[in-house]
Design a protein around this motif. Structure first.
Motif, PDB file in Angstrom:
ATOM      1  N   GLY A   1     -12.675   9.354  -3.404  1.00 50.57           N
ATOM      2  CA  GLY A   1     -12.172   8.667  -2.224  1.00 50.57           C
ATOM      3  C   GLY A   1     -10.670   8.503  -2.192  1.00 50.57           C
ATOM      4  O   GLY A   1     -10.114   8.182  -1.153  1.00 50.57           O
ATOM      5  N   LEU A   2      -9.991   8.693  -3.330  1.00 51.82           N
ATOM      6  CA  LEU A   2      -8.532   8.594  -3.336  1.00 51.82           C
ATOM      7  C   LEU A   2      -7.932   9.964  -3.060  1.00 51.82           C
ATOM      8  O   LEU A   2      -8.320  10.951  -3.673  1.00 51.82           O
ATOM      9  CB  LEU A   2      -8.022   8.070  -4.683  1.00 51.82           C
ATOM     10  CG  LEU A   2      -8.344   6.629  -5.025  1.00 51.82           C
ATOM     11  CD1 LEU A   2      -7.746   6.260  -6.376  1.00 51.82           C
ATOM     12  CD2 LEU A   2      -7.823   5.688  -3.958  1.00 51.82           C
ATOM     13  N   ASP A   3      -6.972  10.020  -2.145  1.00 52.33           N
ATOM     14  CA  ASP A   3      -6.333  11.299  -1.853  1.00 52.33           C
ATOM     15  C   ASP A   3      -5.291  11.617  -2.926  1.00 52.33           C
ATOM     16  O   ASP A   3      -4.935  10.774  -3.750  1.00 52.33           O
ATOM     17  CB  ASP A   3      -5.721  11.291  -0.448  1.00 52.33           C
ATOM     18  CG  ASP A   3      -4.645  10.225  -0.262  1.00 52.33           C
ATOM     19  OD1 ASP A   3      -3.834  10.016  -1.186  1.00 52.33           O
ATOM     20  OD2 ASP A   3      -4.613   9.603   0.803  1.00 52.33           O
ATOM     21  N   ASP A   4      -4.818  12.859  -2.910  1.00 57.80           N
ATOM     22  CA  ASP A   4      -3.885  13.319  -3.937  1.00 57.80           C
ATOM     23  C   ASP A   4      -2.591  12.498  -3.948  1.00 57.80           C
ATOM     24  O   ASP A   4      -2.061  12.191  -5.010  1.00 57.80           O
ATOM     25  CB  ASP A   4      -3.559  14.795  -3.733  1.00 57.80           C
ATOM     26  CG  ASP A   4      -4.749  15.695  -3.987  1.00 57.80           C
ATOM     27  OD1 ASP A   4      -5.690  15.262  -4.684  1.00 57.80           O
ATOM     28  OD2 ASP A   4      -4.741  16.834  -3.495  1.00 57.80           O
ATOM     29  N   GLU A   5      -2.090  12.155  -2.774  1.00 58.47           N
ATOM     30  CA  GLU A   5      -0.846  11.380  -2.699  1.00 58.47           C
ATOM     31  C   GLU A   5      -1.017  10.010  -3.357  1.00 58.47           C
ATOM     32  O   GLU A   5      -0.147   9.557  -4.109  1.00 58.47           O
ATOM     33  CB  GLU A   5      -0.417  11.214  -1.241  1.00 58.47           C
ATOM     34  CG  GLU A   5       0.913  10.502  -1.095  1.00 58.47           C
ATOM     35  CD  GLU A   5       1.361  10.421   0.361  1.00 58.47           C
ATOM     36  OE1 GLU A   5       2.088   9.460   0.667  1.00 58.47           O
ATOM     37  OE2 GLU A   5       0.991  11.290   1.169  1.00 58.47           O
ATOM     38  N   THR A   6      -2.122   9.358  -3.116  1.00 57.89           N
ATOM     39  CA  THR A   6      -2.387   8.058  -3.735  1.00 57.89           C
ATOM     40  C   THR A   6      -2.525   8.202  -5.239  1.00 57.89           C
ATOM     41  O   THR A   6      -1.991   7.399  -6.006  1.00 57.89           O
ATOM     42  CB  THR A   6      -3.655   7.422  -3.129  1.00 57.89           C
ATOM     43  OG1 THR A   6      -3.453   7.257  -1.727  1.00 57.89           O
ATOM     44  CG2 THR A   6      -3.966   6.082  -3.773  1.00 57.89           C
ATOM     45  N   MET A   7      -3.225   9.253  -5.671  1.00 61.29           N
ATOM     46  CA  MET A   7      -3.391   9.484  -7.114  1.00 61.29           C
ATOM     47  C   MET A   7      -2.035   9.665  -7.785  1.00 61.29           C
ATOM     48  O   MET A   7      -1.768   9.101  -8.845  1.00 61.29           O
ATOM     49  CB  MET A   7      -4.261  10.719  -7.344  1.00 61.29           C
ATOM     50  CG  MET A   7      -5.684  10.575  -6.865  1.00 61.29           C
ATOM     51  SD  MET A   7      -6.622   9.443  -7.867  1.00 61.29           S
ATOM     52  CE  MET A   7      -6.727  10.408  -9.347  1.00 61.29           C
TER      53      MET A   7
END
Length: 133
Positions: A102-108
């Motif tokens: 559920g977390l996108d790459d930018e958030t990761m």
């Protein structure tokens, strides 16, 4: 499950300030070589710019394995730069985030960056793990 890691060199500014940018460039080459030597097949290392690096850790079974890879990278950078004859002690700090659905790459990447800065604040030369909820 893949996990992003962010790394910064510790002491790099002192190299540039006291020894000059050509020496800093040599340190970056040594650090990149240590990074490539420490990652596993399937991991994706990259230089982001300046003294900032990232690694996408592929097929990591658990947090301990992710931290072990990051620790190996840090140790490799310290050893390789020291053996290159650089008179300034250069190390590395890292932040690793556990990938949560559920977390996108930018958030990761942002969370890995935040973990990196906690590592630096806690004394540098270490790995901080961010477990996303």
């Amino acid at each position: 499950m893949a996990r992003p890691a962010r790394l910064d060199l510790d002491g790099f500014k002192q190299v540039n300030d006291t020894l000059g940018h050509p020496a800093g460039d040599r340190v970056l080459v040594e650090a990149a070589g240590a990074l490539r030597a420490a990652v596993r097949a399937g991991d994706l290392p990259a230089r982001l710019g300046g003294d900032e690096f990232a690694v996408l850790l592929a097929d990591v079974r658990d947090e301990r394995e992710a931290v072990a890879v990051a620790d190996r990278i840090i140790a490799g950078i310290v050893a390789r730069v020291a053996s290159s004859g650089c008179p300034v002690r250069v190390g590395a700090s890292a932040g690793v985030v556990v990938r949560t659905p559920g977390l996108d790459d930018e958030t990761m990447f942002r969370l890995a960056d935040a973990a990196l800065y906690r590592s630096k604040a806690a004394g540098k030369g270490r790995v901080e793990l961010h477990v996303a909820a």
